[in-house]
Design a protein around this motif. Structure first.
Motif, PDB file in Angstrom:
ATOM      1  N   ASP A  60      23.403   9.960  94.686  1.00  0.00           N
ATOM      2  CA  ASP A  60      22.398   8.933  94.412  1.00  0.00           C
ATOM      3  C   ASP A  60      23.038   7.657  93.875  1.00  0.00           C
ATOM      4  N   ARG A  61      24.019   7.816  92.974  1.00  0.00           N
ATOM      5  CA  ARG A  61      24.720   6.632  92.459  1.00  0.00           C
ATOM      6  C   ARG A  61      25.461   5.907  93.577  1.00  0.00           C
ATOM      7  N   PHE A  62      26.064   6.670  94.475  1.00  0.00           N
ATOM      8  CA  PHE A  62      26.764   6.067  95.609  1.00  0.00           C
ATOM      9  C   PHE A  62      25.790   5.251  96.459  1.00  0.00           C
ATOM     10  N   CYS A  63      24.627   5.815  96.748  1.00  0.00           N
ATOM     11  CA  CYS A  63      23.642   5.121  97.572  1.00  0.00           C
ATOM     12  C   CYS A  63      23.179   3.836  96.904  1.00  0.00           C
ATOM     13  N   GLU A  64      22.994   3.885  95.588  1.00  0.00           N
ATOM     14  CA  GLU A  64      22.586   2.691  94.851  1.00  0.00           C
ATOM     15  C   GLU A  64      23.660   1.607  94.877  1.00  0.00           C
ATOM     16  N   SER A  65      24.914   2.035  94.985  1.00  0.00           N
ATOM     17  CA  SER A  65      26.032   1.090  94.946  1.00  0.00           C
ATOM     18  C   SER A  65      26.387   0.511  96.301  1.00  0.00           C
ATOM     19  N   ASN A  66      25.974   1.164  97.381  1.00  0.00           N
ATOM     20  CA  ASN A  66      26.549   0.825  98.684  1.00  0.00           C
ATOM     21  C   ASN A  66      25.545   0.669  99.816  1.00  0.00           C
ATOM     22  N   ASN A  67      24.270   0.429  99.494  1.00  0.00           N
ATOM     23  CA  ASN A  67      23.267   0.257 100.543  1.00  0.00           C
ATOM     24  C   ASN A  67      23.320   1.432 101.520  1.00  0.00           C
ATOM     25  N   ALA A  68      23.180   2.645 100.962  1.00  0.00           N
ATOM     26  CA  ALA A  68      23.338   3.860 101.763  1.00  0.00           C
ATOM     27  C   ALA A  68      22.075   4.706 101.717  1.00  0.00           C
ATOM     28  N   VAL A  69      21.924   5.518 102.740  1.00  0.00           N
ATOM     29  CA  VAL A  69      20.833   6.474 102.825  1.00  0.00           C
ATOM     30  C   VAL A  69      21.423   7.801 103.267  1.00  0.00           C
ATOM     31  N   VAL A  70      20.775   8.914 102.881  1.00  0.00           N
ATOM     32  CA  VAL A  70      21.283  10.246 103.219  1.00  0.00           C
ATOM     33  C   VAL A  70      20.486  10.772 104.402  1.00  0.00           C
ATOM     34  N   ILE A  71      21.115  10.841 105.568  1.00  0.00           N
ATOM     35  CA  ILE A  71      20.465  11.290 106.798  1.00  0.00           C
ATOM     36  C   ILE A  71      20.432  12.818 106.785  1.00  0.00           C
ATOM     37  N   CYS A  72      19.228  13.381 106.791  1.00  0.00           N
ATOM     38  CA  CYS A  72      19.092  14.831 106.607  1.00  0.00           C
ATOM     39  C   CYS A  72      18.282  15.472 107.723  1.00  0.00           C
ATOM     40  N   ASP A  73      18.556  16.751 107.966  1.00  0.00           N
ATOM     41  CA  ASP A  73      17.551  17.653 108.485  1.00  0.00           C
ATOM     42  C   ASP A  73      17.364  18.723 107.407  1.00  0.00           C
ATOM     43  N   HIS A  74      16.496  19.700 107.638  1.00  0.00           N
ATOM     44  CA  HIS A  74      16.171  20.623 106.551  1.00  0.00           C
ATOM     45  C   HIS A  74      17.376  21.405 106.051  1.00  0.00           C
ATOM     46  N   ILE A  75      18.285  21.769 106.963  1.00  0.00           N
ATOM     47  CA  ILE A  75      19.403  22.610 106.531  1.00  0.00           C
ATOM     48  C   ILE A  75      20.484  21.817 105.804  1.00  0.00           C
ATOM     49  N   SER A  76      20.261  20.494 105.637  1.00  0.00           N
ATOM     50  CA  SER A  76      21.173  19.703 104.805  1.00  0.00           C
ATOM     51  C   SER A  76      21.047  20.082 103.338  1.00  0.00           C
ATOM     52  N   ASN A  77      19.834  20.408 102.901  1.00  0.00           N
ATOM     53  CA  ASN A  77      19.561  20.879 101.534  1.00  0.00           C
ATOM     54  C   ASN A  77      19.839  19.855 100.444  1.00  0.00           C
ATOM     55  N   TYR A  78      19.965  18.582 100.806  1.00  0.00           N
ATOM     56  CA  TYR A  78      20.032  17.524  99.800  1.00  0.00           C
ATOM     57  C   TYR A  78      18.605  17.096  99.457  1.00  0.00           C
ATOM     58  N   ARG A  79      18.291  17.053  98.156  1.00  0.00           N
ATOM     59  CA  ARG A  79      16.934  16.728  97.722  1.00  0.00           C
ATOM     60  C   ARG A  79      16.903  15.552  96.754  1.00  0.00           C
ATOM     61  N   GLY A  80      17.893  14.690  96.827  1.00  0.00           N
ATOM     62  CA  GLY A  80      17.956  13.566  95.920  1.00  0.00           C
ATOM     63  C   GLY A  80      17.029  12.430  96.317  1.00  0.00           C
ATOM     64  N   LYS A  81      17.147  11.332  95.591  1.00  0.00           N
ATOM     65  CA  LYS A  81      16.272  10.181  95.751  1.00  0.00           C
ATOM     66  C   LYS A  81      16.381   9.562  97.136  1.00  0.00           C
ATOM     67  N   TYR A  82      17.557   9.609  97.739  1.00  0.00           N
ATOM     68  CA  TYR A  82      17.801   8.857  98.967  1.00  0.00           C
ATOM     69  C   TYR A  82      17.754   9.728 100.221  1.00  0.00           C
ATOM     70  N   ARG A  83      17.062  10.855 100.147  1.00  0.00           N
ATOM     71  CA  ARG A  83      16.881  11.740 101.300  1.00  0.00           C
ATOM     72  C   ARG A  83      16.070  11.026 102.380  1.00  0.00           C
ATOM     73  N   PHE A  84      16.563  11.092 103.600  1.00  0.00           N
ATOM     74  CA  PHE A  84      15.874  10.514 104.758  1.00  0.00           C
ATOM     75  C   PHE A  84      15.800  11.589 105.841  1.00  0.00           C
ATOM     76  N   LEU A  85      14.642  12.240 105.966  1.00  0.00           N
ATOM     77  CA  LEU A  85      14.432  13.228 107.018  1.00  0.00           C
ATOM     78  C   LEU A  85      14.221  12.452 108.314  1.00  0.00           C
ATOM     79  N   ALA A  86      15.273  12.346 109.102  1.00  0.00           N
ATOM     80  CA  ALA A  86      15.368  11.283 110.112  1.00  0.00           C
ATOM     81  C   ALA A  86      14.698  11.580 111.444  1.00  0.00           C
ATOM     82  N   SER A  87      14.342  12.821 111.720  1.00  0.00           N
ATOM     83  CA  SER A  87      13.874  13.154 113.070  1.00  0.00           C
ATOM     84  C   SER A  87      12.638  12.364 113.475  1.00  0.00           C
ATOM     85  N   LEU A  88      11.656  12.257 112.575  1.00  0.00           N
ATOM     86  CA  LEU A  88      10.396  11.605 112.926  1.00  0.00           C
ATOM     87  C   LEU A  88      10.619  10.178 113.409  1.00  0.00           C
ATOM     88  N   ILE A  89      11.471   9.434 112.723  1.00  0.00           N
ATOM     89  CA  ILE A  89      11.731   8.040 113.107  1.00  0.00           C
ATOM     90  C   ILE A  89      12.690   7.959 114.291  1.00  0.00           C
TER      91      ILE A  89
END
Length: 570
Positions: A225-254
């Protein structure tokens, strides 16, 4: 330089990357098959070229040169038995941990074993001869070129990776006598970072792509989360990524919308975890891999750095003062926009996922069958605290149910949920005859066919209904006969429910989800037509000219490119 370089691209790649990795000492033994390589380096003033007639002596010379200089040394020889004479010297290098690169020239592998003069099989090596052996084929396509770039980088890095040691490159040649390339091309370089030498992180949009991953600790999540705040980043996920932080982006729908929202193209992709599940469409100008194993993995043919370290150390290193996170805001706003426009869906796996995913109880485990089921369930969020898994390591349908039951048996205090298609369920049916623990909840989506192959954007759609008999295996396992699974569950002491429409499903859903209710199986009977219709509706909530934005679910970049070209020709 009076002479130029060869026009054989695999050899140009090798020479260019030898320079990038600061390898200049080459011991040459006489012969014909490696002339394209030798004729290209002998007049290049960068290289220090030595001659040794006897390959056995050459390999031992390389040991002495490497030991005394502290540098990697290249050996090169022709075809026939020349390379066999390297064995004693390479064995010496292996046990003394000396970085010696053996480049053995060869003709096409199709000539091996066919009584072609001076052709021997170099595809297998002794276990204590070299650390790694790679084949460098003749380059005829972009895919050949990118494979060769990655393979050469991998081989050269392996010379000094961990404990140093010898590496083998089997170099294919077409015997080209064209030495007219005057300027050596530049090719993509891969670097390995272990403790220092961190590169500057590029400006622009950054995506952290998480493949299959174990649960993250709070400390790891905070670092990301700190990295994302520092670097204009987002976490590209599907369910088996298992990341649940602030910057989770479940990308399939978009990203599966047939429209370009600008959420697919990144200046940098940082890959953590292992094999991903849902073929999420996105691209990056370059790829960095972060993993303690330090192994070269290049799934998108754009790898430039491998960071051999804990993920938390990587993310902490690049955490700086906060920036305006525009990419995450865009992903969130676009997701919310599309969620408000989801159309009415037919009774299908997609509709079931929409009505169920967010109701999976917190702190439970969800296993998802691969391909179509894994895809459609990734359009909808699950509850925080739900750990998700799928058999994406080998990506086959043959063990999804067994993996799920194994997990449930070892963690009987945690509720386990499984969503699986009929082909995968019946393929793995033997596992149902083991003891089924009380924390098991199985949802069987039974449409009587491999609906993956009936989807409008799968390449098998070319065959229409003619795909049913063989490609999609329609009609197996009783073809949606309710008695088969019902009677099995009755015999095995598993509570059985079934649903053939939305009303029946909603009547059973909460009972299926209920905790501490004993083993239960809900069989949902759908049709491949409704499954395909639901998928198409979800992918075209917001759309544009599909001739330029048609996405195959199970295809490479090349296939998508060819599809676009074919549509333009029409």
């Amino acid at each position: 330089m009076k002479y130029g370089y060869t026009d054989e691209i695999n050899i140009l790649i090798l020479i260019s990357l030898l320079k990038e990795h600061n390898i200049k000492k080459i011991i040459v033994s006489p012969g014909t098959t490696h002339i394209s390589f030798v004729g290209s380096v002998q007049f290049d003033p960068y290289f220090e070229v030595f001659s040794a007639v006897d390959e056995r002596a050459a390999a031992f010379m390389a040991c002495g040169l490497a030991q005394e200089s502290g540098e990697a040394v290249v050996l090169t020889c022709t075809g026939a038995t020349a390379s066999r004479n390297y064995i004693p010297g390479l064995t010496e290098a292996y046990y003394r941990k000396l970085p010696v690169l053996a480049v053995t020239a060869t003709q096409h592998n199709g000539k091996v074993g066919n009584y072609v003069a001076q052709v021997i099989d170099r595809r297998e090596q002794f276990p204590d001869l070299v650390k790694k052996s790679v084949q460098l084929p003749t380059v005829y396509s972009r895919e050949d070129e990118q494979y060769t770039i990655t393979a050469v980088n991998d081989a050269l890095l392996e010379l000094t990776h961990g404990s140093a040691g010898p590496v083998h490159i089997n170099l294919f040649t077409t015997y080209s006598n064209n030495f007219t390339v005057k300027k050596l091309p530049e090719y993509r370089v891969i670097r390995r970072v272990v403790k220092d030498g961190f590169p500057d992180i590029p400006e622009g949009k950054i995506g952290i792509f998480v493949g299959a991953h174990a649960a993250f600790s709070q400390e790891e999540t905070d670092a990301i989360d700190r990295f994302c705040e520092s670097n204009n980043a987002v976490v590209i996920c599907d369910h088996i990524s298992n990341y649940r932080g602030k910057y989770r982006f479940l990308a399939s729908l978009i990203n599966y919308q047939e429209y370009d929202f600008g959420t697919e193209d990144f200046d940098l992709i940082i890959y953590i975890g292992y094999v991903h599940g849902t073929y999420i469409p996105f691209s990056g100008k370059r790829l960095w891999r972060v993993n303690k194993d330090g192994v070269i993995r290049d799934p998108y043919e754009n790898l430039t750095y491998v960071f051999e370290m804990d993920e938390i150390d990587f993310f902490n290193h690049y955490s700086n003062p906060k920036k305006n996170n525009t990419i995450y805001k865009k992903c969130v706003s676009t997701t919310n926009e599309i969620l408000q426009k989801i159309p009415e869906l037919p009774y299908s796996n997609m509709w079931i996922a929409k009505e169920t995913a967010g109701r999976i109880p917190k702190n439970s485990v969800l296993h998802i069958g691969i391909l179509n089921t894994l895809r459609v369930w990734n359009y909808f969020e699950t509850t925080d605290g739900v750990l998700c898994y799928a058999n994406t390591g080998g990506f086959g349908i043959d063990g999804c149910l067994s993996s799920f039951l194994g997990s449930a048996r070892i963690n009987e205090e945690i509720e386990h949920y499984m969503v699986i298609g009929d082909l995968a369920f019946f393929y793995d049916l033997n596992t149902m005859f083991n003891v089924i623990p009380p924390n098991v909840h199985i949802m069987l989506i039974n449409n009587g066919v491999g609906t993956e192959f009936k989807n409008y954007n799968h390449r098998a759609s070319y065959f229409g209904d003619d795909a049913d008999s063989y490609i999609a295996a329609k009609g197996h396992n009783g073809f949606k006969n309710i008695r088969i699974v019902r009677d099995l569950c009755m015999d095995l002491g598993i509570r059985y429910m079934s649903a053939s429409n939305k009303k029946e499903f909603l009547a059973h859903r909460d009972e299926w989800l209920k905790k501490n209710s004993g083993p239960v199986l809900l069989e949902a009977f759908t049709t491949d037509k409704d499954e395909n219709d639901a998928l198409k509706r979800m992918n075209t909530i917001i759309t544009t000219d599909t001739s330029l934005k048609y996405k195959f679910m199970h295809s490479s970049k090349i296939e998508r490119f060819l599809k676009i070209r074919r549509e333009k020709i029409k």
